[in-house]
Design a protein around this motif. Structure first.
Motif, PDB file in Angstrom:
ATOM      1  N   THR A   1      11.096  12.201   1.797  1.00  0.00           N
ATOM      2  CA  THR A   1      11.238  12.762   3.144  1.00  0.00           C
ATOM      3  C   THR A   1      10.074  12.261   4.001  1.00  0.00           C
ATOM      4  OG1 THR A   1       9.878  14.741   2.778  1.00  0.00           O
ATOM      5  CG2 THR A   1      12.220  14.878   2.161  1.00  0.00           C
ATOM      6  N   GLY A   2      10.178  12.496   5.291  1.00  0.00           N
ATOM      7  CA  GLY A   2       9.109  12.126   6.206  1.00  0.00           C
ATOM      8  C   GLY A   2       8.042  13.192   6.320  1.00  0.00           C
TER       9      GLY A   2
ATOM     10  N   ALA B   1      10.569  10.862  -6.114  1.00  0.00           N
ATOM     11  CA  ALA B   1      10.619   9.938  -4.974  1.00  0.00           C
ATOM     12  C   ALA B   1       9.599   8.815  -5.141  1.00  0.00           C
ATOM     13  CB  ALA B   1      10.372  10.691  -3.675  1.00  0.00           C
ATOM     14  N   ILE B   2       8.422   9.157  -5.644  1.00  0.00           N
ATOM     15  CA  ILE B   2       7.393   8.142  -5.881  1.00  0.00           C
ATOM     16  C   ILE B   2       7.899   7.102  -6.872  1.00  0.00           C
ATOM     17  CG2 ILE B   2       5.103   7.748  -6.896  1.00  0.00           C
ATOM     18  CD1 ILE B   2       4.264  10.468  -5.645  1.00  0.00           C
ATOM     19  N   LYS B   3       8.553   7.533  -7.939  1.00  0.00           N
ATOM     20  CA  LYS B   3       9.084   6.599  -8.932  1.00  0.00           C
ATOM     21  C   LYS B   3      10.214   5.746  -8.365  1.00  0.00           C
ATOM     22  CE  LYS B   3       9.435   8.128 -13.235  1.00  0.00           C
ATOM     23  NZ  LYS B   3       9.698   9.048 -14.395  1.00  0.00           N
ATOM     24  N   ALA B   4      11.062   6.342  -7.535  1.00  0.00           N
ATOM     25  CA  ALA B   4      12.123   5.560  -6.887  1.00  0.00           C
ATOM     26  C   ALA B   4      11.514   4.469  -6.012  1.00  0.00           C
ATOM     27  CB  ALA B   4      13.027   6.475  -6.064  1.00  0.00           C
ATOM     28  N   HIS B   5      10.424   4.801  -5.358  1.00  0.00           N
ATOM     29  CA  HIS B   5       9.746   3.844  -4.480  1.00  0.00           C
ATOM     30  C   HIS B   5       9.093   2.736  -5.304  1.00  0.00           C
ATOM     31  CE1 HIS B   5       8.379   2.565  -0.643  1.00  0.00           C
ATOM     32  NE2 HIS B   5       7.110   2.857  -0.830  1.00  0.00           N
ATOM     33  N   ILE B   6       8.432   3.108  -6.385  1.00  0.00           N
ATOM     34  CA  ILE B   6       7.818   2.126  -7.287  1.00  0.00           C
ATOM     35  C   ILE B   6       8.870   1.126  -7.763  1.00  0.00           C
ATOM     36  CG2 ILE B   6       6.800   1.835  -9.589  1.00  0.00           C
ATOM     37  CD1 ILE B   6       5.477   4.639  -9.091  1.00  0.00           C
ATOM     38  N   LYS B   7      10.020   1.616  -8.166  1.00  0.00           N
ATOM     39  CA  LYS B   7      11.090   0.761  -8.687  1.00  0.00           C
ATOM     40  C   LYS B   7      11.569  -0.227  -7.622  1.00  0.00           C
ATOM     41  CE  LYS B   7      15.487   1.146 -11.235  1.00  0.00           C
ATOM     42  NZ  LYS B   7      16.427   0.367 -10.398  1.00  0.00           N
ATOM     43  N   ARG B   8      11.772   0.252  -6.401  1.00  0.00           N
ATOM     44  CA  ARG B   8      12.261  -0.634  -5.347  1.00  0.00           C
ATOM     45  C   ARG B   8      11.218  -1.686  -4.998  1.00  0.00           C
ATOM     46  NH1 ARG B   8      12.779  -1.011   0.279  1.00  0.00           N
ATOM     47  NH2 ARG B   8      11.569   0.880   0.695  1.00  0.00           N
ATOM     48  N   MET B   9       9.948  -1.315  -5.002  1.00  0.00           N
ATOM     49  CA  MET B   9       8.899  -2.292  -4.724  1.00  0.00           C
ATOM     50  C   MET B   9       8.858  -3.372  -5.808  1.00  0.00           C
ATOM     51  SD  MET B   9       7.597  -1.333  -1.860  1.00  0.00           S
ATOM     52  CE  MET B   9       9.229  -0.661  -1.469  1.00  0.00           C
TER      53      MET B   9
ATOM     54  N   PRO C   1       0.862  -1.189   0.000  1.00  0.00           N
ATOM     55  CA  PRO C   1       0.000   0.000   0.000  1.00  0.00           C
ATOM     56  C   PRO C   1       0.899   1.240   0.000  1.00  0.00           C
ATOM     57  CG  PRO C   1       0.105  -0.920   2.206  1.00  0.00           C
ATOM     58  CD  PRO C   1       0.944  -1.807   1.341  1.00  0.00           C
ATOM     59  N   LEU C   2       1.183   1.733  -1.179  1.00  0.00           N
ATOM     60  CA  LEU C   2       2.233   2.726  -1.405  1.00  0.00           C
ATOM     61  C   LEU C   2       1.993   4.040  -0.661  1.00  0.00           C
ATOM     62  CD1 LEU C   2       4.427   1.752  -3.440  1.00  0.00           C
ATOM     63  CD2 LEU C   2       3.615   3.526  -4.987  1.00  0.00           C
ATOM     64  N   VAL C   3       3.036   4.529   0.015  1.00  0.00           N
ATOM     65  CA  VAL C   3       2.985   5.875   0.580  1.00  0.00           C
ATOM     66  C   VAL C   3       3.122   6.894  -0.549  1.00  0.00           C
ATOM     67  CG1 VAL C   3       3.862   5.232   2.860  1.00  0.00           C
ATOM     68  CG2 VAL C   3       5.485   5.836   1.045  1.00  0.00           C
ATOM     69  N   THR C   4       2.663   8.105  -0.305  1.00  0.00           N
ATOM     70  CA  THR C   4       2.769   9.190  -1.276  1.00  0.00           C
ATOM     71  C   THR C   4       3.779  10.210  -0.748  1.00  0.00           C
ATOM     72  OG1 THR C   4       0.455   8.900  -1.919  1.00  0.00           O
ATOM     73  CG2 THR C   4       1.513  10.975  -2.547  1.00  0.00           C
ATOM     74  N   PHE C   5       4.826  10.462  -1.513  1.00  0.00           N
ATOM     75  CA  PHE C   5       5.846  11.420  -1.089  1.00  0.00           C
ATOM     76  C   PHE C   5       5.499  12.828  -1.567  1.00  0.00           C
ATOM     77  CE2 PHE C   5       8.214   7.406  -1.001  1.00  0.00           C
ATOM     78  CZ  PHE C   5       8.800   7.486   0.250  1.00  0.00           C
ATOM     79  N   PHE C   6       5.780  13.801  -0.700  1.00  0.00           N
ATOM     80  CA  PHE C   6       5.522  15.196  -1.016  1.00  0.00           C
ATOM     81  C   PHE C   6       6.806  16.014  -0.897  1.00  0.00           C
ATOM     82  CE2 PHE C   6       1.505  13.655   0.950  1.00  0.00           C
ATOM     83  CZ  PHE C   6       0.690  13.763  -0.159  1.00  0.00           C
TER      84      PHE C   6
END
Length: 318
Positions: free
Chosen positions: A278-279, A28-36, A13-18
């Motif tokens: 970022t957080g 950041a969202i694309k980096a996260h998609i790739k790692r998943m 359940p992907l977090v959304t980066f701002f």
């Protein structure tokens, strides 16, 4: 319309980066998609609770879905499924969200029960809501049972079974974040496994969920350690139960820690240990960093992150 259930597997359940100004951080969202995707997940859940769905407007929702689908395809992960949160307070608005999600590339819609008029949401009203949505939806639905974000509305196994049986090929699964293993077992036992996917909704009961009939898992902790969840799934399938129990205990402890930090804390952990985003949550959610978290929270997370990196290193050598 596709009528098959989501494939068995791990779903993040992907977090959304701002960014600092609270606009979408697509890099950041694309980096996260790739790692998943490289971690072996079967699918991504967009715009759920961890994705801060209530904080996104329609244009942002569409942008995220389109970006995710196109980037997965670009990376060669064309079979990774997209389940998209589309819950709203009315049938009409829910159908608008589902139509937009479908056009943007979603495979399934994840729908919460309406919770604004909580006192009016009897089981009959909730069932009528889901049946009305299913009758007109462009893509199949998963029922999302999460009492913590719906003012305590807890959809029973009886309601889920009735809805699935009366809407075949349209209501094809459920996510049970409620943590009720008895409910998961009852749903699995009453519905055909080849056409309905009941998902455990947290890492802390992933292995018990698999025993009870879960179609894998949809788990917030998979944002941090996706490959480790896939590893547990494989151990279960291979019958290595003792090893699976040991890994489950580590995931349970880490999940318990992660539940204490909130959505912004999840993003802070990802940012610190994996180097993107970022957080930052959208207001009224706050912004945090790993440095603000105490050792009691960080230690079980560091434990599974170390195992995740070893697992990824092992996979890269195969």
């Amino acid at each position: 319309m596709a009528t098959t259930k989501p494939p068995f597997g791990v779903y993040t359940p992907l977090v959304t980066f701002f960014k600092e100004d609270e606009s979408l951080d697509l890099d950041a969202i694309k980096a996260h998609i790739k790692r998943m995707a490289e971690g072996g997940v079967a699918g991504l859940v967009l715009q759920g609770s961890n994705g801060e769905a209530p904080h996104l407007d329609h244009g942002e929702r569409i942008n995220i879905i389109q970006t995710t689908r196109s980037y997965l395809n670009e990376l060669g992960f064309t079979t990774v499924k997209l389940i998209v949160g589309c819950g709203a307070a009315s049938v009409r608005e829910t159908l608008v969200l589902i139509s937009e999600a479908s056009q943007a590339g979603a495979d399934y819609a994840l729908v919460l029960p309406p919770a604004y008029w909580t006192a009016a949401m009897t089981p009959a009203v909730v069932e009528n809501f889901f049946s009305s949505v299913a009758a007109e939806a462009k893509i199949p639905l998963l029922i999302y049972n999460f009492p913590g974000v719906t003012s305590g509305i807890d959809i029973s196994s009886d309601s889920i079974v009735r809805l699935a049986k009366s809407n075949p090929g349209k209501i094809v699964g459920c996510k049970l974040t409620c943590g009720n293993l008895g409910k998961l077992q009852r749903v699995w036992s009453c519905l055909p496994e080849d056409s309905f996917a009941a998902f455990a909704g947290k890492s802390d009961f992933m292995l018990p969920g698999l025993v009870a009939g879960s179609n894998g898992v949809i788990a917030a902790l998979a944002n941090v350690v996706p490959a480790l969840h896939v590893r547990l799934l494989n151990l279960w399938q291979d019958g290595k139960l003792q090893e699976a129990r040991q890994l489950q205990s580590k995931l349970s402890n880490a999940d318990g820690a992660l539940q204490k930090v909130g959505v912004a804390g999840v993003k802070a952990v990802i940012s610190h240990f994996f180097g993107y985003g970022t957080g930052r949550g959208r207001r009224p959610l706050g912004t945090t960093t790993v440095q603000a978290l105490n050792r009691e929270i960080l230690e079980p997370l560091e434990d599974v992150i170390q195992l995740e990196k070893k697992q990824r290193s092992r996979l890269s050598r195969i």
